[in-house]
Design an enzyme around this catalytic site. Structure first.
Site, short mmCIF file in Angstrom:
data_model
loop_
_atom_site.label_atom_id
_atom_site.label_comp_id
_atom_site.label_asym_id
_atom_site.label_seq_id
_atom_site.Cartn_x
_atom_site.Cartn_y
_atom_site.Cartn_z
N LYS A 33 65.11 111.64 72.57
CA LYS A 33 64.09 112.70 72.58
C LYS A 33 64.56 113.85 73.45
O LYS A 33 64.90 113.66 74.62
CB LYS A 33 62.76 112.17 73.13
N ASP A 60 60.82 117.30 70.87
CA ASP A 60 59.42 117.27 71.30
C ASP A 60 59.03 118.64 71.84
O ASP A 60 58.94 118.84 73.05
CB ASP A 60 59.26 116.18 72.37
N LYS A 62 56.22 120.36 70.65
CA LYS A 62 54.76 120.53 70.55
C LYS A 62 54.41 121.97 70.16
O LYS A 62 53.72 122.68 70.90
CB LYS A 62 54.07 120.14 71.86
N ASP A 65 51.32 127.84 67.40
CA ASP A 65 51.39 129.31 67.31
C ASP A 65 50.76 129.72 65.98
O ASP A 65 50.20 128.87 65.27
CB ASP A 65 52.86 129.76 67.41
N THR A 115 47.66 113.36 76.51
CA THR A 115 47.13 112.23 77.30
C THR A 115 46.70 112.67 78.69
O THR A 115 46.02 111.95 79.40
CB THR A 115 48.15 111.08 77.41
N ARG A 206 62.31 107.16 82.09
CA ARG A 206 62.88 106.77 83.38
C ARG A 206 63.28 105.32 83.51
O ARG A 206 64.24 105.00 84.20
CB ARG A 206 61.89 107.15 84.50
O1 C5P Z 1 57.43 107.82 81.74
P1 C5P Z 1 58.71 107.99 80.99
O2 C5P Z 1 59.84 108.51 81.83
O3 C5P Z 1 59.12 106.77 80.20
O4 C5P Z 1 58.35 109.11 79.93
C1 C5P Z 1 59.09 109.26 78.76
C2 C5P Z 1 58.72 110.48 77.98
O5 C5P Z 1 57.44 110.30 77.37
C3 C5P Z 1 58.66 111.75 78.78
O6 C5P Z 1 59.48 112.69 78.09
C4 C5P Z 1 57.24 112.19 78.76
O7 C5P Z 1 57.11 113.57 78.59
C5 C5P Z 1 56.67 111.46 77.56
N1 C5P Z 1 55.28 111.02 77.76
C6 C5P Z 1 54.30 111.51 76.96
N2 C5P Z 1 52.99 111.09 77.12
C7 C5P Z 1 52.68 110.18 78.05
C8 C5P Z 1 53.68 109.68 78.88
C9 C5P Z 1 54.99 110.11 78.71
O8 C5P Z 1 54.58 112.31 76.06
N3 C5P Z 1 51.43 109.78 78.16
#
Ligand code: C5P
Length: 227
Positions: A33, A60, A62, A65, A115, A206
């Site tokens: 991603k 990603d 999003k 427009d 979220t 992460r």
């Molecule tokens: O928390 P982590 O490092 O696994 O996040 C992975 C990806 O998921 C990030 O790029 C973050 O922007 C996205 N993410 C999201 N919605 C969430 C949590 C994480 O789009 N609720």
């Protein structure tokens, strides 16, 4: 569910760091991603570099427009060979994106409600709906608009699957494996739970990118899911 449902989030500030992670993963994942941070720093040139190296890319961005701009931007993304692109789940935006991707293989995913939003954020926008009702409305609208799938949390996945149908592609971020979840105060879904709830792909950042051995961690998470 696909063979390897993990999409590794390249949440890095430049291509050097992203390339280093991909190299350390050594083929343990071929789906990445690219989000706003890396896109803002390296642009579509880096996305092309990855697609030319046979990586699958979830872009990603999003998009949100006026329809003409969304249509034209989506057409440009489609040319790169990216696999998925996110757009916000408002009807005009989604229809424009569907038009813009034309006959390409670009899959379009709707973002229903961020979220990070709670009911107060919706009220601030003038929406009287609850989060759940707005998610449900946008899922139905997304499928009617010709979108391919939905980005949703693992907790929403079962409800979204019921509304979107078996053919929709559900992509779920915010999962944590069993071991990482231990000690967490908030209850987060594990990869296995997300798949059981109907997710097709899991976005993991992460937990893999900051692991001492990212390849071993990716392999371990896959094993945990399959066991
Ligand atoms: O928390 P982590 O490092 O696994 O996040 C992975 C990806 O998921 C990030 O790029 C973050 O922007 C996205 N993410 C999201 N919605 C969430 C949590 C994480 O789009 N609720």
């Amino acid at each position: 569910m696909t063979n390897n449902p993990i999409i590794v989030a390249l949440d890095f500030e430049d291509a050097t760091q992203a390339r280093a992670l991909i190299s350390r993963l050594g083929g343990a994942s071929d789906f990445y991603k690219v989000g706003m941070e890396l896109y803002a720093s390296e642009g579509m040139q880096f996305v092309r570099e990855l697609t030319e190296a046979a990586k699958q890319i979830f872009l990603d961005l999003k998009l949100y427009d006026i329809p003409e701009t969304v249509k034209r931007a989506t057409a440009q993304v489609a040319k790169t060979g990216a696999r998925f692109l996110t757009v916000h789940g408002s009807n005009a935006v989604m229809r424009a994106a569907v038009e813009g991707r034309g006959a390409s293989r670009l899959g379009l995913l709707a973002v229903t409600v961020l979220t990070s939003f709670d009911r107060e954020d919706l009220a601030e926008l003038g929406y009287p709906a609850s989060i759940e009702d707005l998610v449900a409305l946008r899922v139905k609208n997304a499928m009617a608009a010709g979108m391919d799938g939905i980005v949703c949390s693992a907790r929403e996945a079962a409800a979204v699957r019921a509304l979107a149908g078996p053919g929709a592609i559900l992509v779920t971020p915010g999962v944590r494996s069993e071991s990482a979840a231990v000690g967490d105060q908030k209850r987060v879904a594990t990869p296995a739970e997300a798949i059981a709830a109907g997710a097709d792909y899991l976005v993991i950042g992460r937990e893999i990118t900051r692991a001492a051995d990212p390849r071993a961690e990716a392999v371990r998470i896959l094993g945990e899911m399959n066991s």
